[in-house]
Enzyme design. Structure first.
Site, PDB file in Angstrom:
ATOM      1  N   HIS A  30      27.076  91.023   9.322  1.00 45.25           N
ATOM      2  CA  HIS A  30      28.163  91.190  10.298  1.00 45.25           C
ATOM      3  C   HIS A  30      28.108  90.086  11.333  1.00 45.25           C
ATOM      4  O   HIS A  30      27.113  89.377  11.459  1.00 45.25           O
ATOM      5  CB  HIS A  30      28.061  92.550  10.997  1.00 45.25           C
ATOM      6  CG  HIS A  30      26.953  92.639  12.007  1.00 45.25           C
ATOM      7  ND1 HIS A  30      25.613  92.677  11.657  1.00 45.25           N
ATOM      8  CD2 HIS A  30      26.975  92.664  13.359  1.00 45.25           C
ATOM      9  CE1 HIS A  30      24.878  92.745  12.750  1.00 45.25           C
ATOM     10  NE2 HIS A  30      25.674  92.723  13.801  1.00 45.25           N
TER      11      HIS A  30
ATOM     12  N   CYS B  29      22.478 103.190   8.545  1.00 48.68           N
ATOM     13  CA  CYS B  29      23.154 101.959   8.985  1.00 48.68           C
ATOM     14  C   CYS B  29      24.576 102.301   9.446  1.00 48.68           C
ATOM     15  O   CYS B  29      25.369 102.818   8.667  1.00 48.68           O
ATOM     16  CB  CYS B  29      23.189 100.949   7.847  1.00 48.68           C
ATOM     17  SG  CYS B  29      24.198  99.502   8.247  1.00 48.68           S
TER      18      CYS B  29
ATOM     19  N   HIS C  57      22.774  94.776   8.425  1.00 51.99           N
ATOM     20  CA  HIS C  57      24.005  94.700   7.620  1.00 51.99           C
ATOM     21  C   HIS C  57      24.774  93.407   7.964  1.00 51.99           C
ATOM     22  O   HIS C  57      24.898  93.068   9.133  1.00 51.99           O
ATOM     23  CB  HIS C  57      24.862  95.924   7.942  1.00 51.99           C
ATOM     24  CG  HIS C  57      25.937  96.174   6.949  1.00 51.99           C
ATOM     25  ND1 HIS C  57      25.913  97.230   6.083  1.00 51.99           N
ATOM     26  CD2 HIS C  57      27.071  95.495   6.685  1.00 51.99           C
ATOM     27  CE1 HIS C  57      26.998  97.197   5.336  1.00 51.99           C
ATOM     28  NE2 HIS C  57      27.726  96.147   5.685  1.00 51.99           N
TER      29      HIS C  57
ATOM     30  N   ASN D 297      24.924  86.115  14.303  1.00 56.10           N
ATOM     31  CA  ASN D 297      23.483  85.904  14.449  1.00 56.10           C
ATOM     32  C   ASN D 297      22.835  86.355  13.152  1.00 56.10           C
ATOM     33  O   ASN D 297      23.155  87.430  12.654  1.00 56.10           O
ATOM     34  CB  ASN D 297      22.885  86.764  15.574  1.00 56.10           C
ATOM     35  CG  ASN D 297      23.466  86.420  16.933  1.00 56.10           C
ATOM     36  OD1 ASN D 297      23.872  85.294  17.182  1.00 56.10           O
ATOM     37  ND2 ASN D 297      23.509  87.408  17.814  1.00 56.10           N
TER      38      ASN D 297
ATOM     39  N   CYS E 251      27.511 100.475   7.259  1.00 52.62           N
ATOM     40  CA  CYS E 251      27.769 100.781   5.857  1.00 52.62           C
ATOM     41  C   CYS E 251      29.003 101.685   5.773  1.00 52.62           C
ATOM     42  O   CYS E 251      29.370 102.334   6.747  1.00 52.62           O
ATOM     43  CB  CYS E 251      26.550 101.481   5.242  1.00 52.62           C
ATOM     44  SG  CYS E 251      25.314 100.335   4.567  1.00 52.62           S
TER      45      CYS E 251
END
Ligand SMILES: [Zn+2]
Length: 355
Positions: free
Chosen positions: A182, A72, A180, A169, A75
């Site tokens: 955001h 990711c 993640h 979104n 992260c």
């Protein structure tokens, strides 16, 4: 007031990264990934039939798509795998998008090109890989809001930006490519089609009444009562009178402000609790995490600032468990929405959710 410290550092390819912290933490982590040149800005073209601007961001096709957790990019960096965020812990981080649809003007494009000038940023809500805005603790939501406010204020100073759009979104159904928690900030070199339309309606209302349109809308919601979903001292949440999506909720400050940067600390402090309530109610309707788009409508940077009011719009395309509302013929081709749930019904459903 909520104290938030901002630290600005540089990423491996020269992009800016900002850490927002409630505590006065020293942030010094260095991004040691090997240098890679940044993509050239894209261009944009005007639709010959409608006059609308379309950004041509072909370089975005190569971006990460739903990588597994250990890869990711949002992260913190905890191993040899260098993520976008060099520190091993963080609270809230904002950085420039690696494959932006809009970016700072460049002299490397041919002169006949109309550059997609602007700025795209990623706002990372937490260093935990799971969750979304509504699952954060209240204090953490307030730090995210502080970052949104600060970025709106700073980006509004760029001479080539006309409008700053802050959004989140949630859910793969609405095109999320990273799980993640955001959101993003798109800053455009033009005023978007929807805002242009809202501006002309709001201006006509203001000319006629001397009152911002959103103020009159809120008055009507208080009078009608039936579409109100939540309320506190400074904010009101309601399903709009002519909602376009099965679950659409607008949350507005009771006192008109043009944008996030104009929110007082007191009003900003009251936002996280109502935002959390609204998002919990949304998830409670079917007992599943709802896919949604949460969009901050702000007045453009240079015009409409006394007529266009800040509000936070959530739209969900879920009609029922296992059923999504697709933008079909009428909506996609003509922009004419057909709704099969009455706004008063969905407001009732949202109010009935036991928290
Ligand atoms: Zn992650």
């Amino acid at each position: 007031m909520t104290f938030v410290k901002r630290t600005e550092l540089q990423m491996f390819d020269g992009r800016q990264i900002f850490y927002y912290d409630r505590e006065p933490v020293e942030r010094t982590a260095v991004d040691i990934r090997p240098f890679e040149p940044r993509p050239l800005p894209g261009d944009m073209r005007q639709d010959l039939l409608t006059g609308e601007w379309i950004a041509m961001a072909a370089h975005r096709q190569g971006r990460a798509f739903l990588p597994p957790k250990e890869f990711c990019p949002l992260c913190p960096t905890k191993s040899d795998f260098g993520t976008e965020i060099a520190d091993s812990t963080f609270e809230v981080v904002v950085f420039e998008n690696r494959s932006p649809s809009f970016s700072a003007p460049s002299d490397q494009l041919p002169p006949e090109t109309i550059q997609a000038s602007g700025r795209c940023e990623v706002v990372v809500f937490s260093d935990h890989h799971e969750g979304s805005f509504g699952s954060l603790e209240i204090a953490q939501m307030r730090t995210v809001l502080a970052a949104w406010i600060d970025r709106t204020r700073e980006i509004s100073k760029l001479p080539y930006v006309e409008q700053v759009f802050v959004f989140e979104n949630r859910g793969e159904e609405v095109g999320v490519t990273l799980n993640h928690p955001h959101g993003q900030i798109y800053s455009y070199p033009f005023i978007t089609p929807r805002t242009t339309k809202m501006f002309s309606v709001a201006q006509a209302h203001f000319d006629e009444t001397g009152v911002p349109l959103i103020t009159s809308v809120i008055e009507r919601e208080f009078k009608d009562q039936v579409r109100i979903v939540a309320e506190n001292e400074h904010w009101i949440s309601y399903v709009p009178f002519a909602a376009r999506y099965p679950y659409e909720i607008h949350t507005a400050p009771k006192k008109f402000v043009p944008d996030l940067a104009a929110l007082s600390d007191e009003v900003a402090d009251a936002f996280p609790s109502i935002a959390k309530e609204v998002l919990l109610r949304l998830d409670g309707v079917f007992g599943i995490p709802m896919a949604y788009i949460a969009a901050w409508h702000q007045a453009p940077v240079r015009t409409g600032r006394d007529v266009l009011g800040l509000h936070w719009q959530i739209t969900s395309i879920r009609r029922a468990p296992g059923k999504l509302k697709y933008l079909a013929g009428s909506e996609s081709a003509m922009g004419a929405f057909i709704m099969d749930v009455k706004p008063e019904q969905s407001a009732q459903q949202l109010r009935d959710v036991q928290l």
